[in-house]
Design a protein around this motif. Structure first.
Motif, PDB file in Angstrom:
ATOM      1  N   GLY A 173       0.817  -1.212   0.000  1.00 19.30           N
ATOM      2  CA  GLY A 173       0.000   0.000   0.000  1.00 19.30           C
ATOM      3  C   GLY A 173       0.846   1.255   0.000  1.00 19.30           C
ATOM      4  O   GLY A 173       0.560   2.224  -0.730  1.00 19.30           O
ATOM      5  N   GLU A 174       1.921   1.284   0.796  1.00 17.27           N
ATOM      6  CA  GLU A 174       2.798   2.457   0.859  1.00 17.27           C
ATOM      7  C   GLU A 174       3.418   2.765  -0.486  1.00 17.27           C
ATOM      8  O   GLU A 174       3.441   3.919  -0.942  1.00 17.27           O
ATOM      9  CB  GLU A 174       3.906   2.223   1.889  1.00 17.27           C
ATOM     10  N   TYR A 175       3.955   1.743  -1.152  1.00 18.74           N
ATOM     11  CA  TYR A 175       4.647   1.965  -2.413  1.00 18.74           C
ATOM     12  C   TYR A 175       3.693   2.302  -3.549  1.00 18.74           C
ATOM     13  O   TYR A 175       4.030   3.082  -4.445  1.00 18.74           O
ATOM     14  CB  TYR A 175       5.508   0.749  -2.762  1.00 18.74           C
ATOM     15  N   MET A 176       2.501   1.717  -3.544  1.00 16.06           N
ATOM     16  CA  MET A 176       1.534   2.066  -4.588  1.00 16.06           C
ATOM     17  C   MET A 176       1.105   3.522  -4.463  1.00 16.06           C
ATOM     18  O   MET A 176       0.995   4.241  -5.468  1.00 16.06           O
ATOM     19  CB  MET A 176       0.322   1.141  -4.500  1.00 16.06           C
ATOM     20  N   LEU A 177       0.867   3.973  -3.251  1.00 19.51           N
ATOM     21  CA  LEU A 177       0.491   5.376  -3.053  1.00 19.51           C
ATOM     22  C   LEU A 177       1.642   6.307  -3.409  1.00 19.51           C
ATOM     23  O   LEU A 177       1.434   7.366  -4.018  1.00 19.51           O
ATOM     24  CB  LEU A 177       0.053   5.603  -1.603  1.00 19.51           C
ATOM     25  N   GLU A 230      -1.450  11.050  -1.374  1.00 16.24           N
ATOM     26  CA  GLU A 230      -1.172  11.182   0.046  1.00 16.24           C
ATOM     27  C   GLU A 230      -1.422   9.858   0.760  1.00 16.24           C
ATOM     28  O   GLU A 230      -2.494   9.257   0.640  1.00 16.24           O
ATOM     29  CB  GLU A 230      -2.050  12.264   0.668  1.00 16.24           C
ATOM     30  N   ALA A 231      -0.435   9.404   1.518  1.00 13.44           N
ATOM     31  CA  ALA A 231      -0.509   8.079   2.154  1.00 13.44           C
ATOM     32  C   ALA A 231      -1.238   8.154   3.485  1.00 13.44           C
ATOM     33  O   ALA A 231      -0.636   8.071   4.555  1.00 13.44           O
ATOM     34  CB  ALA A 231       0.894   7.509   2.335  1.00 13.44           C
ATOM     35  N   THR A 232      -2.544   8.295   3.426  1.00 15.57           N
ATOM     36  CA  THR A 232      -3.340   8.258   4.654  1.00 15.57           C
ATOM     37  C   THR A 232      -3.484   6.818   5.127  1.00 15.57           C
ATOM     38  O   THR A 232      -3.336   5.869   4.343  1.00 15.57           O
ATOM     39  CB  THR A 232      -4.729   8.862   4.424  1.00 15.57           C
ATOM     40  N   PRO A 241      -4.164  -2.077  14.453  1.00 20.94           N
ATOM     41  CA  PRO A 241      -3.104  -1.351  15.173  1.00 20.94           C
ATOM     42  C   PRO A 241      -2.988   0.099  14.706  1.00 20.94           C
ATOM     43  O   PRO A 241      -3.388   0.443  13.587  1.00 20.94           O
ATOM     44  CB  PRO A 241      -1.834  -2.135  14.812  1.00 20.94           C
ATOM     45  N   PRO A 242      -2.421   0.985  15.538  1.00 23.22           N
ATOM     46  CA  PRO A 242      -2.180   2.375  15.113  1.00 23.22           C
ATOM     47  C   PRO A 242      -1.180   2.418  13.972  1.00 23.22           C
ATOM     48  O   PRO A 242      -0.322   1.548  13.853  1.00 23.22           O
ATOM     49  CB  PRO A 242      -1.630   3.043  16.372  1.00 23.22           C
ATOM     50  N   GLN A 243      -1.303   3.426  13.156  1.00 22.01           N
ATOM     51  CA  GLN A 243      -0.490   3.506  11.944  1.00 22.01           C
ATOM     52  C   GLN A 243       0.989   3.720  12.255  1.00 22.01           C
ATOM     53  O   GLN A 243       1.850   3.128  11.632  1.00 22.01           O
ATOM     54  CB  GLN A 243      -1.003   4.647  11.063  1.00 22.01           C
ATOM     55  N   GLN A 244       1.304   4.558  13.218  1.00 25.01           N
ATOM     56  CA  GLN A 244       2.691   4.945  13.473  1.00 25.01           C
ATOM     57  C   GLN A 244       3.527   3.743  13.908  1.00 25.01           C
ATOM     58  O   GLN A 244       3.175   3.024  14.846  1.00 25.01           O
ATOM     59  CB  GLN A 244       2.758   6.030  14.538  1.00 25.01           C
ATOM     60  N   ASP A 245       4.606   3.504  13.192  1.00 25.43           N
ATOM     61  CA  ASP A 245       5.590   2.467  13.533  1.00 25.43           C
ATOM     62  C   ASP A 245       5.016   1.055  13.488  1.00 25.43           C
ATOM     63  O   ASP A 245       5.642   0.122  13.995  1.00 25.43           O
ATOM     64  CB  ASP A 245       6.177   2.708  14.933  1.00 25.43           C
ATOM     65  N   ARG A 262      -6.271   4.884   3.140  1.00 26.45           N
ATOM     66  CA  ARG A 262      -5.904   4.473   1.788  1.00 26.45           C
ATOM     67  C   ARG A 262      -4.920   3.313   1.804  1.00 26.45           C
ATOM     68  O   ARG A 262      -5.042   2.358   1.037  1.00 26.45           O
ATOM     69  CB  ARG A 262      -5.305   5.660   1.036  1.00 26.45           C
ATOM     70  N   GLN A 263      -3.941   3.428   2.677  1.00 26.90           N
ATOM     71  CA  GLN A 263      -2.930   2.370   2.750  1.00 26.90           C
ATOM     72  C   GLN A 263      -3.553   1.047   3.172  1.00 26.90           C
ATOM     73  O   GLN A 263      -3.272   0.000   2.585  1.00 26.90           O
ATOM     74  CB  GLN A 263      -1.847   2.784   3.745  1.00 26.90           C
ATOM     75  N   ARG A 264      -4.411   1.091   4.165  1.00 29.41           N
ATOM     76  CA  ARG A 264      -5.035  -0.141   4.642  1.00 29.41           C
ATOM     77  C   ARG A 264      -6.035  -0.698   3.641  1.00 29.41           C
ATOM     78  O   ARG A 264      -6.188  -1.916   3.524  1.00 29.41           O
ATOM     79  CB  ARG A 264      -5.699   0.127   5.993  1.00 29.41           C
ATOM     80  N   THR A 265      -6.703   0.190   2.909  1.00 23.22           N
ATOM     81  CA  THR A 265      -7.632  -0.276   1.878  1.00 23.22           C
ATOM     82  C   THR A 265      -6.898  -1.060   0.807  1.00 23.22           C
ATOM     83  O   THR A 265      -7.345  -2.137   0.374  1.00 23.22           O
ATOM     84  CB  THR A 265      -8.373   0.921   1.244  1.00 23.22           C
ATOM     85  N   LEU A 266      -5.764  -0.545   0.350  1.00 20.70           N
ATOM     86  CA  LEU A 266      -4.965  -1.264  -0.639  1.00 20.70           C
ATOM     87  C   LEU A 266      -4.447  -2.582  -0.078  1.00 20.70           C
ATOM     88  O   LEU A 266      -4.434  -3.604  -0.775  1.00 20.70           O
ATOM     89  CB  LEU A 266      -3.793  -0.394  -1.096  1.00 20.70           C
ATOM     90  N   ALA A 267      -4.020  -2.562   1.176  1.00 21.99           N
ATOM     91  CA  ALA A 267      -3.503  -3.787   1.801  1.00 21.99           C
ATOM     92  C   ALA A 267      -4.586  -4.853   1.894  1.00 21.99           C
ATOM     93  O   ALA A 267      -4.356  -6.027   1.557  1.00 21.99           O
ATOM     94  CB  ALA A 267      -2.940  -3.466   3.184  1.00 21.99           C
ATOM     95  N   VAL A 268      -5.753  -4.474   2.346  1.00 20.44           N
ATOM     96  CA  VAL A 268      -6.872  -5.422   2.453  1.00 20.44           C
ATOM     97  C   VAL A 268      -7.289  -5.924   1.074  1.00 20.44           C
ATOM     98  O   VAL A 268      -7.571  -7.107   0.879  1.00 20.44           O
ATOM     99  CB  VAL A 268      -8.066  -4.766   3.172  1.00 20.44           C
ATOM    100  N   GLY A 269      -7.314  -5.020   0.088  1.00 15.98           N
ATOM    101  CA  GLY A 269      -7.680  -5.418  -1.270  1.00 15.98           C
ATOM    102  C   GLY A 269      -6.718  -6.447  -1.840  1.00 15.98           C
ATOM    103  O   GLY A 269      -7.139  -7.431  -2.457  1.00 15.98           O
ATOM    104  N   LEU A 270      -5.411  -6.220  -1.633  1.00 16.71           N
ATOM    105  CA  LEU A 270      -4.414  -7.174  -2.113  1.00 16.71           C
ATOM    106  C   LEU A 270      -4.615  -8.544  -1.484  1.00 16.71           C
ATOM    107  O   LEU A 270      -4.653  -9.566  -2.185  1.00 16.71           O
ATOM    108  CB  LEU A 270      -3.009  -6.654  -1.805  1.00 16.71           C
ATOM    109  N   LEU A 271      -4.740  -8.577  -0.170  1.00 16.98           N
ATOM    110  CA  LEU A 271      -4.887  -9.851   0.518  1.00 16.98           C
ATOM    111  C   LEU A 271      -6.153 -10.584   0.080  1.00 16.98           C
ATOM    112  O   LEU A 271      -6.156 -11.812  -0.066  1.00 16.98           O
ATOM    113  CB  LEU A 271      -4.901  -9.621   2.031  1.00 16.98           C
TER     114      LEU A 271
END
Length: 543
Positions: free
Chosen positions: A164-168, A174-176, A410-414, A179-188
């Motif tokens: 998700g990070e690299y696609m955005l 903007e890597a919100t 989990p929280p996004q940070q780290d 958006r990042q989690r939506t792409l991750a869930v979609g891929l899986l």
């Protein structure tokens, strides 16, 4: 065991003086595709666990497919996402490269152990098979711990997150977190559907993505050499730090820093034993494993070292420290400029992460299926079955659900770095147990045929390093905090807590409750409609 056909013999050393004590049930065992398919009554026999077993879906993995399965499993997001964090943690170029070299050496030692065990017990399940074979007492404990670890920590979240990070980043969006989690869930979700409904198509896709990874790593390694002669790269700016006298300048030798960085390197090499999880589907599994695994690991180790050197040649060191998981994107941008470097090539990195998700999902779904077959997951009739598409759809769902939870909750940070640490810590306990068990089996079962034998020094090195890695997180750093913003030992406490939970769960459901209610657990085998043998744990009233 004279009088029994060779193909029905356990893999015993013909020169051994130790007699086998259990014979196959010849009236109910049969041959399929040149291998033994055991009757349900034989499924848990000690000697028969050394006989190759063919999966109900057949043997679809050739040498090349197994090689690609290993390459694609090992090469995920690690080499494209972790080097920046590793350099930031250890503080110098020399120490960073040293940790990668040590990581490759340790991976080779682990691979040698997995080769010995995989050739000796050529069945799907990997660690599950080996731990159950080694530690039959206390009864059900090893199986329960493997089941808990596979279900709770057997997820593909980290590579989905990096995808998700690299696609955005590639499309300058903007890597919100959403958006990042939506792409991750979609891929899986897409990967799960492909592997669950289109078995051979999934194998073809993951092989193709593995070739993409090999091409990408070779391209990056070549770019690093070419960059030495390009005036607009950072090779001159980094020249002093890359000189031999100053390679280790600024090194952080704190044990917690070294262990945290080493965990990330180990994670980047994780998966060299991936094929051990699916040996029932590999053609000529013993011969394939002996040659394929060393070739794949050597390929990856050489490329990893070359790519790390390329990063240090091209990207300024200060930018590497602040790159987070986007160091590969910075690398491409420095060479090709923002338009090409930050768009096209990061997509290839995202595709590499997607390939890793595919092979992890492929292998772990088989592991979950094996766990369900032995009765350590509920509803084994459904979770162990390959119905209706000839694929372990139930095992895929067991993998899918915790992965989705880890991606979304989990929280996004780290979160990425923390997930890597939590995944890596419990694995050290299993590595320790398997390494010690390998030495114990050599003494207690010299009759077992070992087509490959690990070097004893490699086994002891793996044991020593596992012990250090289990203790190191609890040694406080100077600032009292870890590199991901949490208390320095948080990931070790969480990972160790999962194992403790497994032990408590085993005690409650196999000892405490049966004792209070006056029954004991026995294993009862059954054969599903698709030909899959399963073991049910049934309650037998005490007399």
């Amino acid at each position: 065991m004279s009088g029994i056909p060779d193909e029905l013999q356990p893999l015993l050393d013909p020169e051994s003086s130790v007699p086998a004590t259990i014979e196959p049930n010849r009236s109910t065992s049969k041959l399929q595709d040149g291998h033994v398919v055991l009757a349900p009554s034989d499924a848990r026999s000690i000697e028969l666990e050394t006989i190759p077993e063919t999966a109900t879906v057949g043997r679809n993995l050739s040498w090349t497919s197994a090689y690609m399965l290993t390459i694609s499993r090992v090469v995920g997001s690690g080499i494209f996402a972790t080097p920046g964090n590793i350099y930031k943690t250890v503080g110098s170029v020399g120490l960073t490269l040293t940790i990668w070299i040590v990581g490759a050496t340790v991976a080779a030692c682990g691979m040698a152990i997995s080769l010995e065990l995989g050739c000796m017990l050529p069945r799907s399940g990997g660690h599950k098979v080996y731990l159950e074979f080694m530690y039959r007492r206390p009864r059900f404990l090893a199986s329960t711990l493997v089941a808990v670890q596979a279900v709770v920590l057997g997820f593909s979240a980290s590579n989905c997150i990096v995808f998700g990070e690299y696609m955005l980043a590639a499309f300058d969006i903007e890597a919100t977190a959403f958006r990042q989690r939506t792409l991750a869930v979609g891929l899986l979700t897409v990967v799960t559907v492909i592997h669950g409904c289109f078995l051979k198509t999934g194998i073809w896709i993951q092989n193709a993505l593995a070739w993409v990874k090999l091409g990408l790593m070779a391209f990056m390694a070549i770019l690093g050499v070419v960059a030495l002669f390009l005036p607009h790269t950072s090779s001159r700016a980094n020249a002093q730090a890359l000189s031999v006298p100053r390679l280790f300048e600024g090194s952080n030798w704190e044990l917690v820093a070294l262990s945290t960085a080493f965990f990330k390197v180990v994670y980047s090499f994780a998966g060299y034993d991936n094929v051990n999880n699916v040996l029932n589907e590999v053609k000529d599994p013993v011969r394939t494993l002996k040659t394929m695994a060393p070739t794949a690991l050597l390929t990856v180790a050489v490329f990893y070292l070359m790519i790390n050197i390329a990063y240090f040649i091209v990207v300024p060191l200060d930018e590497i420290k602040n790159s987070g998981e986007l160091i590969a994107a910075l690398f491409f941008e420095k060479i090709f400029g923002a338009s090409v470097g930050s768009t096209i090539l990061p997509i290839l990195v995202a595709v590499s992460g997607a390939g890793n998700v595919m092979v992890v999902t492929f292998a772990l779904s088989r592991l979950n299926q094996e766990i369900a077959r032995q009765g350590f997951l509920p509803f084994p009739k459904y979770l162990a079955s390959s119905y209706p598409f000839g694929a372990p759809l139930g095992g895929l769902m067991v993998h899918y659900i915790p992965s989705i939870l880890v991606i979304t909750l989990p929280p996004q940070q780290d979160v990425y770095a923390f997930i890597l640490d939590v995944e890596g810590y419990p694995g050290q306990f299993f590595i320790m147990a398997i390494s010690l068990g390998t030495l114990w089996l050599r003494r207690s079962r010299p009759d077992l045929k070992r087509p490959f034998k690990a070097w004893k020094a490699a086994i002891w090195l793996r044991i020593a390093l596992s012990a250090c890695m289990m203790v190191a997180p609890f040694v406080p750093p100077k600032n009292g905090r870890g590199d991901v913003g949490f208390w320095y030992a948080t990931y070790a406490v969480v990972g160790g807590g999962i194992l403790i939970f497994g032990v408590l769960y085993w005690y409650i459901w196999t000892i405490l409750i049966p004792r209070l209610r006056g029954y004991h657990l026995e294993e009862e085998t059954d054969l599903l409609e698709d030909g899959t043998s399963v073991t049910k744990l049934v309650k037998i009233k005490n007399e």
